[in-house]
Motif scaffolding. Structure first.
Motif, PDB file in Angstrom:
ATOM      1  N   LYS A   1     -11.018  -3.307  18.415  1.00 13.27           N
ATOM      2  CA  LYS A   1      -9.530  -3.528  18.985  1.00 13.27           C
ATOM      3  C   LYS A   1      -8.474  -3.300  17.677  1.00 13.27           C
ATOM      4  CE  LYS A   1      -6.815  -4.087  22.721  1.00 13.27           C
ATOM      5  NZ  LYS A   1      -6.971  -5.307  24.119  1.00 13.27           N
ATOM      6  N   ASN A   2      -8.573  -4.082  16.537  1.00 14.48           N
ATOM      7  CA  ASN A   2      -7.828  -3.708  16.297  1.00 14.48           C
ATOM      8  C   ASN A   2      -6.983  -2.625  15.103  1.00 14.48           C
ATOM      9  OD1 ASN A   2      -6.808  -4.958  12.143  1.00 14.48           O
ATOM     10  ND2 ASN A   2      -5.638  -5.864  13.603  1.00 14.48           N
ATOM     11  N   ARG A   3      -8.466  -2.357  14.054  1.00 13.86           N
ATOM     12  CA  ARG A   3      -8.684  -1.084  13.566  1.00 13.86           C
ATOM     13  C   ARG A   3      -7.784  -0.240  14.732  1.00 13.86           C
ATOM     14  NH1 ARG A   3      -8.557  -4.369  10.268  1.00 13.86           N
ATOM     15  NH2 ARG A   3     -10.147  -5.386   8.716  1.00 13.86           N
ATOM     16  N   GLN A   4      -8.067   0.400  15.852  1.00 15.83           N
ATOM     17  CA  GLN A   4      -7.756   1.282  16.954  1.00 15.83           C
ATOM     18  C   GLN A   4      -6.094   0.932  16.609  1.00 15.83           C
ATOM     19  OE1 GLN A   4      -9.404   4.007  17.751  1.00 15.83           O
ATOM     20  NE2 GLN A   4      -6.935   4.590  17.669  1.00 15.83           N
ATOM     21  N   GLY A   5      -6.049  -0.051  17.361  1.00 19.68           N
ATOM     22  CA  GLY A   5      -4.859  -0.524  17.518  1.00 19.68           C
ATOM     23  C   GLY A   5      -3.645  -0.512  16.298  1.00 19.68           C
ATOM     24  N   THR A   6      -4.106  -0.940  15.251  1.00 13.89           N
ATOM     25  CA  THR A   6      -3.525  -0.236  13.702  1.00 13.89           C
ATOM     26  C   THR A   6      -3.329   1.443  13.758  1.00 13.89           C
ATOM     27  OG1 THR A   6      -4.019  -1.998  12.833  1.00 13.89           O
ATOM     28  CG2 THR A   6      -3.055  -0.353  11.140  1.00 13.89           C
ATOM     29  N   ILE A   7      -4.315   2.646  13.677  1.00 14.28           N
ATOM     30  CA  ILE A   7      -3.941   3.633  13.519  1.00 14.28           C
ATOM     31  C   ILE A   7      -2.437   4.452  14.188  1.00 14.28           C
ATOM     32  CG2 ILE A   7      -5.003   5.703  14.264  1.00 14.28           C
ATOM     33  CD1 ILE A   7      -8.265   4.404  13.693  1.00 14.28           C
ATOM     34  N   ASP A   8      -3.131   3.695  16.253  1.00 17.12           N
ATOM     35  CA  ASP A   8      -1.964   3.827  17.436  1.00 17.12           C
ATOM     36  C   ASP A   8      -0.522   3.770  16.861  1.00 17.12           C
ATOM     37  OD1 ASP A   8      -4.124   4.672  18.790  1.00 17.12           O
ATOM     38  OD2 ASP A   8      -4.340   3.123  20.525  1.00 17.12           O
TER      39      ASP A   8
ATOM     40  N   LEU B   1       0.904  -1.253   0.035  1.00 15.91           N
ATOM     41  CA  LEU B   1      -0.156  -0.019  -0.037  1.00 15.91           C
ATOM     42  C   LEU B   1       0.809   1.058   0.281  1.00 15.91           C
ATOM     43  CD1 LEU B   1      -2.879   0.087   0.355  1.00 15.91           C
ATOM     44  CD2 LEU B   1      -2.490   0.843   2.774  1.00 15.91           C
ATOM     45  N   THR B   2       0.412   2.433  -0.647  1.00 13.13           N
ATOM     46  CA  THR B   2       1.291   3.628  -0.745  1.00 13.13           C
ATOM     47  C   THR B   2       0.842   3.927   0.295  1.00 13.13           C
ATOM     48  OG1 THR B   2      -0.107   4.404  -1.760  1.00 13.13           O
ATOM     49  CG2 THR B   2       1.145   3.280  -2.923  1.00 13.13           C
ATOM     50  N   SER B   3       2.006   5.026   0.372  1.00 14.86           N
ATOM     51  CA  SER B   3       1.562   6.124   1.698  1.00 14.86           C
ATOM     52  C   SER B   3       0.020   6.828   1.138  1.00 14.86           C
ATOM     53  CB  SER B   3       2.709   7.347   1.485  1.00 14.86           C
ATOM     54  OG  SER B   3       2.492   8.194   0.594  1.00 14.86           O
ATOM     55  N   TYR B   4      -0.384   7.285   0.497  1.00 11.92           N
ATOM     56  CA  TYR B   4      -1.715   7.663   0.385  1.00 11.92           C
ATOM     57  C   TYR B   4      -2.970   6.868   0.817  1.00 11.92           C
ATOM     58  CZ  TYR B   4       2.254   9.842  -3.396  1.00 11.92           C
ATOM     59  OH  TYR B   4       2.708  10.618  -3.716  1.00 11.92           O
ATOM     60  N   GLY B   5      -2.566   5.747   0.789  1.00 12.87           N
ATOM     61  CA  GLY B   5      -3.480   4.151   0.950  1.00 12.87           C
ATOM     62  C   GLY B   5      -3.405   4.596   2.884  1.00 12.87           C
ATOM     63  N   ILE B   6      -2.018   4.703   3.185  1.00  9.05           N
ATOM     64  CA  ILE B   6      -1.883   3.881   4.584  1.00  9.05           C
ATOM     65  C   ILE B   6      -2.924   5.613   5.086  1.00  9.05           C
ATOM     66  CG2 ILE B   6      -0.440   4.127   6.339  1.00  9.05           C
ATOM     67  CD1 ILE B   6       1.403   2.320   4.869  1.00  9.05           C
ATOM     68  N   GLU B   7      -2.075   6.797   4.981  1.00  9.38           N
ATOM     69  CA  GLU B   7      -3.043   7.837   4.844  1.00  9.38           C
ATOM     70  C   GLU B   7      -4.112   8.141   5.242  1.00  9.38           C
ATOM     71  OE1 GLU B   7      -1.348  10.926   2.710  1.00  9.38           O
ATOM     72  OE2 GLU B   7       0.307  11.382   4.476  1.00  9.38           O
ATOM     73  N   GLN B   8      -5.209   7.377   3.946  1.00  9.34           N
ATOM     74  CA  GLN B   8      -6.790   7.313   4.293  1.00  9.34           C
ATOM     75  C   GLN B   8      -7.075   6.786   5.020  1.00  9.34           C
ATOM     76  OE1 GLN B   8      -8.989   8.402   1.928  1.00  9.34           O
ATOM     77  NE2 GLN B   8     -10.598   7.180   3.149  1.00  9.34           N
ATOM     78  N   MET B   9      -6.425   5.236   5.074  1.00 11.69           N
ATOM     79  CA  MET B   9      -6.604   4.287   6.100  1.00 11.69           C
ATOM     80  C   MET B   9      -6.557   4.662   7.647  1.00 11.69           C
ATOM     81  SD  MET B   9      -4.643   0.169   6.723  1.00 11.69           S
ATOM     82  CE  MET B   9      -5.163  -0.233   5.702  1.00 11.69           C
ATOM     83  N   VAL B  10      -5.298   5.182   7.908  1.00 18.43           N
ATOM     84  CA  VAL B  10      -5.980   5.441   9.884  1.00 18.43           C
ATOM     85  C   VAL B  10      -6.279   7.295   9.963  1.00 18.43           C
ATOM     86  CG1 VAL B  10      -3.753   4.265   9.616  1.00 18.43           C
ATOM     87  CG2 VAL B  10      -3.266   6.268   9.337  1.00 18.43           C
ATOM     88  N   ASN B  11      -6.919   7.706   8.687  1.00 21.16           N
ATOM     89  CA  ASN B  11      -6.659   8.931   9.234  1.00 21.16           C
ATOM     90  C   ASN B  11      -8.261   9.308   9.034  1.00 21.16           C
ATOM     91  OD1 ASN B  11      -4.728   9.909   9.968  1.00 21.16           O
ATOM     92  ND2 ASN B  11      -3.951  11.170   7.581  1.00 21.16           N
TER      93      ASN B  11
ATOM     94  N   GLN C   1       6.060   5.394  12.683  1.00 28.91           N
ATOM     95  CA  GLN C   1       6.670   6.224  12.063  1.00 28.91           C
ATOM     96  C   GLN C   1       5.759   5.438  10.071  1.00 28.91           C
ATOM     97  OE1 GLN C   1      10.019   8.101  13.057  1.00 28.91           O
ATOM     98  NE2 GLN C   1       8.911   9.794  13.861  1.00 28.91           N
ATOM     99  N   THR C   2       5.187   4.516   9.898  1.00 30.82           N
ATOM    100  CA  THR C   2       4.843   3.926   9.475  1.00 30.82           C
ATOM    101  C   THR C   2       5.158   5.098   7.777  1.00 30.82           C
ATOM    102  OG1 THR C   2       3.676   2.405  10.241  1.00 30.82           O
ATOM    103  CG2 THR C   2       3.418   1.867   8.278  1.00 30.82           C
ATOM    104  N   ILE C   3       3.775   6.009   8.005  1.00 32.16           N
ATOM    105  CA  ILE C   3       3.986   6.489   5.987  1.00 32.16           C
ATOM    106  C   ILE C   3       5.897   7.330   6.035  1.00 32.16           C
ATOM    107  CG2 ILE C   3       2.812   8.489   6.099  1.00 32.16           C
ATOM    108  CD1 ILE C   3       0.267   7.929   7.688  1.00 32.16           C
ATOM    109  N   ALA C   4       5.847   7.896   6.881  1.00 31.53           N
ATOM    110  CA  ALA C   4       7.452   8.130   6.462  1.00 31.53           C
ATOM    111  C   ALA C   4       7.894   7.650   6.141  1.00 31.53           C
ATOM    112  CB  ALA C   4       7.898   9.234   7.877  1.00 31.53           C
ATOM    113  N   GLY C   5       8.261   6.007   6.400  1.00 27.22           N
ATOM    114  CA  GLY C   5       8.923   5.100   6.403  1.00 27.22           C
ATOM    115  C   GLY C   5       7.884   4.822   4.635  1.00 27.22           C
ATOM    116  N   LYS C   6       6.832   4.627   4.516  1.00 32.82           N
ATOM    117  CA  LYS C   6       6.272   4.408   2.885  1.00 32.82           C
ATOM    118  C   LYS C   6       7.134   5.766   2.351  1.00 32.82           C
ATOM    119  CE  LYS C   6       4.373   0.554   2.594  1.00 32.82           C
ATOM    120  NZ  LYS C   6       4.263  -0.362   1.826  1.00 32.82           N
ATOM    121  N   LYS C   7       7.208   6.816   3.125  1.00 37.28           N
ATOM    122  CA  LYS C   7       6.951   7.876   2.048  1.00 37.28           C
ATOM    123  C   LYS C   7       8.916   8.138   1.024  1.00 37.28           C
ATOM    124  CE  LYS C   7       3.614  11.436   3.182  1.00 37.28           C
ATOM    125  NZ  LYS C   7       3.567  12.143   3.504  1.00 37.28           N
ATOM    126  N   ASP C   8       9.069   7.422   2.058  1.00 34.63           N
ATOM    127  CA  ASP C   8      10.827   7.495   1.508  1.00 34.63           C
ATOM    128  C   ASP C   8      11.158   6.533   0.661  1.00 34.63           C
ATOM    129  OD1 ASP C   8      14.120   7.414   2.503  1.00 34.63           O
ATOM    130  OD2 ASP C   8      13.785   5.907   3.284  1.00 34.63           O
TER     131      ASP C   8
END
Length: 712
Positions: free
Chosen positions: A329-336, A276-286, A342-349
């Motif tokens: 609990k899984n979904r909330q834990g994933t957000i946290d 998943l791209t950084s854009y997808g992760i941002e959509q997911m967690v936000n 810093q998963t999104i920063a890693g994807k952007k790199d």
């Protein structure tokens, strides 16, 4: 000959694996690089793990009920899986008078084993790569419709070629976002019976509080048996069926383990999105997961309110509640975890490095703009994705809408028949009504409908919302439902006995349900071109990502097909807020039965324990199952890479002996479905010695142990 060559390729390459992340198809290990796993502890040959023509490890692993994994542990078709995997079947077999979920159950002879209605297990017979065959007929210039038509035609042909006139189920799946294709040949057994289960106090010990947490003390297992006809073939339930004779049953290790010991898991992981791209992760967690979390919590609160009032309601809704709570609990834990790690920063790199490659002259035309296109896709369907999350929880938990839609369609066909046609359909319709309304609490469902629709109206953007749902008064929906043909089982059966087409057409709940589904279809059509573009862009991006890193072995995302993951017994980094219940923090790779008792809270819904269990622990009556150091093990950690669907999977030693059952992950790595963290990601397993002790000492079902092969 092709199968023989595939196996030879597998055998020659298997021992070149590198201990790393990944859920690997058994025929894909040739893509890996690295060290010799024999040095890490693997003693099996490739033929012993995966063989098409001879019995092998794969023949002992089954997909259980479509959403979990299980393993055969005896030549009489006995299988182990998690308690939470068998939970729904155990609850369905329970009544307030015979409450197996609360009190446990042990069949003392085969005639006492309980048929689990609707449960099936799936054995994999073989698999093969058809990427070249299908890709030869595809190109990036095709429209989505043209591409789909080619793929569908090939899928159908492959299924026909390999099903042997219906003897086997053949499934073709795409991998790497549609860049590769494999088919799988399965055999499905539909007579599966409950043999034994610990009480809920053991099988779900720790409840939601301990879910995804370590240290863990959950005796998460249940026991079933697979039956076949007299010839050993799959068959519907019959009292004349006999225990199936599997090609392979797992030996069970009583030898224990220590940190660093080789482990291997084979199972059916459900779904990951590691590319998943950084854009997808941002959509997911936000946006997406916050919607899921909020809607799930509301549904849980409504269910809990009525489950606490009535034992029959508690039993009927137990499986649904547990599933919703787990994902909540899984979904909330994933957000946290995404934020903390810093998963999104890693994807952007990663994407920045990809873009350098993509802009090279030889790559730019195909790959240069694909990331920007994906970003644009998310902008276009962001609000629609949020609507999907609220809608999915609404449809999953507010049963009045799916009942009205599904049963309404059936009743429409029924009322249009002449008298003879109605007589011919009546049993089918009646059976459907009995099934849909089984255990339904109408007051709960009325409140659920009001609450979930009200939340939908408050949170979903009007541009993407269902006009039908937005136009109703959510506070009065339950009244509409209670006055409907679909209000209760009795009202639905009364309609069958006195059908009235005008009354059916005028039913307000049916109108709302039909309009809502139609709105969903129209919204799908509205976004079809965007979805098609996104699928194409995702396929091209992953194709380019793999080409940009030719030295890396890329594993495919999980998609409910059999996978192998390898690792070792391992520990978690120490955490200041973690209570270890007597275990040395430097050796926190296991928990023992004393720690389980240390958590005990009499009368607590999550941490109560049966008196018989406490008495056995006090006597230290652990028999042959205690560790050589003297403690009675409960759970242990490994660093295998798993996800949902792996629940119930066997964790094996280097000789293919069963060490335990995988049942959970850890909260520190809840972002694991989108990124693997080698330092934090762990698998929590129930020790097979605890399983056997519970069967023999607590359940007094030692006759089951005699079926198994124990390795001391």
């Amino acid at each position: 000959m092709k199968r023989i060559l595939l196996l030879l390729t597998f055998m020659l390459s298997f021992f070149q694996l590198k201990a790393d992340e990944g859920m690997w198809l058994l025929s894909m290990v040739k893509r890996l690089n690295g060290v010799d796993l024999k040095k890490q502890g693997l003693k099996l040959t490739a033929e012993e793990i995966y063989s098409i023509n001879n019995s092998s490890l794969k023949d002992a692993i089954v997909q259980f009920g479509g959403g979990c994994t299980a393993e055969i542990v005896s030549k009489e078709g006995l299988l182990f899986t998690n308690h939470h995997c068998g939970y729904g079947n155990i609850a369905a077999l329970s009544t307030p008078e015979k409450d197996y979920l609360t009190n446990g159950f042990w069949a003392m002879k085969k005639s006492e084993e309980l048929p689990a209605k609707g449960l099936s297990v799936r054995f994999m017979v073989r698999m093969d790569d058809v990427s070249q065959r299908i890709n030869a007929k595809l190109n990036n210039s095709m429209t989505a419709e043209e591409r789909k038509a080619v793929i569908d035609a090939e899928y159908k042909a492959i299924q026909t070629e390999n099903s042997e006139n219906g003897k086997y189920t053949v499934v073709v799946r795409d991998f790497y976002n549609g860049n590769e294709f494999y088919y799988f040949v399965y055999q499905d057994f539909k007579d599966v019976r409950l043999v034994g289960t610990p009480p809920n106090a053991l099988g779900k010990y720790g409840g939601d509080t301990d879910n995804w947490e370590w240290p863990r003390h959950t005796v998460d297992f249940s026991v079933f048996r697979v039956y076949a006809d007299a010839n050993g073939n799959p068959a519907e339930y019959s009292p004349n069926n006999v225990p199936m004779k599997p090609k392979h049953a797992l030996p069970i290790s009583l030898k224990g383990y220590k940190p660093g010991d080789f482990t291997m898991i084979v199972g059916y992981p459900g779904r990951t999105n590691r590319y998943l791209t950084s854009y997808g992760i941002e959509q997911m967690v936000n946006k997406d997961y916050p919607a899921w979390v909020e809607a799930s919590k509301m549904a849980m609160d409504v269910m809990k309110k009525y489950m606490d009032k009535d034992q029959a309601t508690k039993l009927h809704y137990a499986s649904q509640y547990a599933s919703v709570a787990n994902y909540w609990k899984n979904r909330q834990g994933t957000i946290d975890a995404v934020e903390k790690n810093q998963t999104i920063a890693g994807k952007k790199d990663l994407e920045s490095k990809f873009q350098v490659w993509a802009l090279l002259p030889e790559n730019q035309a195909v790959y240069g703009g694909v990331l920007e296109d994906i970003k644009g896709n998310y902008t276009q369907f962001s609000n629609r994705n949020v609507e999907r999350n609220y809608s999915s929880q609404l449809q999953r938990n507010a049963k009045y809408l799916p009942i009205a839609y599904q049963l309404g369609s059936l009743l429409k066909t029924y009322v249009d028949q002449d008298d003879a046609g109605k007589a011919g359909m009546k049993t089918k319709v009646t059976d459907a009504i009995n099934r849909m309304y089984d255990g339904l609490n109408t007051q709960l469902e009325g409140e659920m409908l009001n609450s979930m629709v009200g939340l939908y109206q408050q949170r979903v953007n009007k541009d993407v919302a269902s006009p039908s749902l937005m136009s109703v008064d959510a506070k009065t929906l339950s009244n509409i439902a209670f006055s409907s043909i679909f209000a209760t089982k009795e009202s639905a059966l009364n309609f069958v006995n006195s059908p009235d087409k005008l009354k059916l057409d005028a039913d307000p709940l049916l109108k709302i349900a039909n309009s809502f589904i139609e709105d969903q279809k129209l919204m799908g059509e509205k976004f079809a071109k965007v979805d098609d573009a996104f699928a194409k862009n995702s396929r091209i991006f992953l194709d380019g990502l793999r080409k940009s890193q030719p030295e890396k072995a890329f594993y495919p995302d999980a998609n409910s097909t059999m996978r192998l993951t390898y690792g070792s017994v391992n520990t978690l980094p120490e955490r200041s807020d973690r209570k270890y219940y007597g275990i040395s923090e430097k050796n926190n790779y296991y928990t023992d039965i004393n720690g389980m008792v240390a958590k005990y809270k009499k009368g607590d819904e999550e941490f109560d324990l049966p008196q018989r269990f406490l008495d056995l622990v006090k006597k230290k009556d652990f028999g042959q199952y205690k560790d050589k150091k003297g403690f009675m093990p409960v759970n242990f950690l490994s660093n295998n890479d798993i996800t949902g669907g792996n629940s119930g999977s066997p964790i094996l030693d280097g000789s293919g002996n069963l060490l335990g059952l995988a049942f959970d992950g850890n909260s520190e790595a809840l972002s694991g479905d989108i990124i693997f963290d080698p330092k934090l990601q762990k698998t929590i397993n129930v020790d097979v010695r605890m399983v056997l002790w519970t069967i023999e000492k607590y359940g007094k079902a030692g006759h089951l142990i005699s079926e198994m092969t124990l390795v001391r």
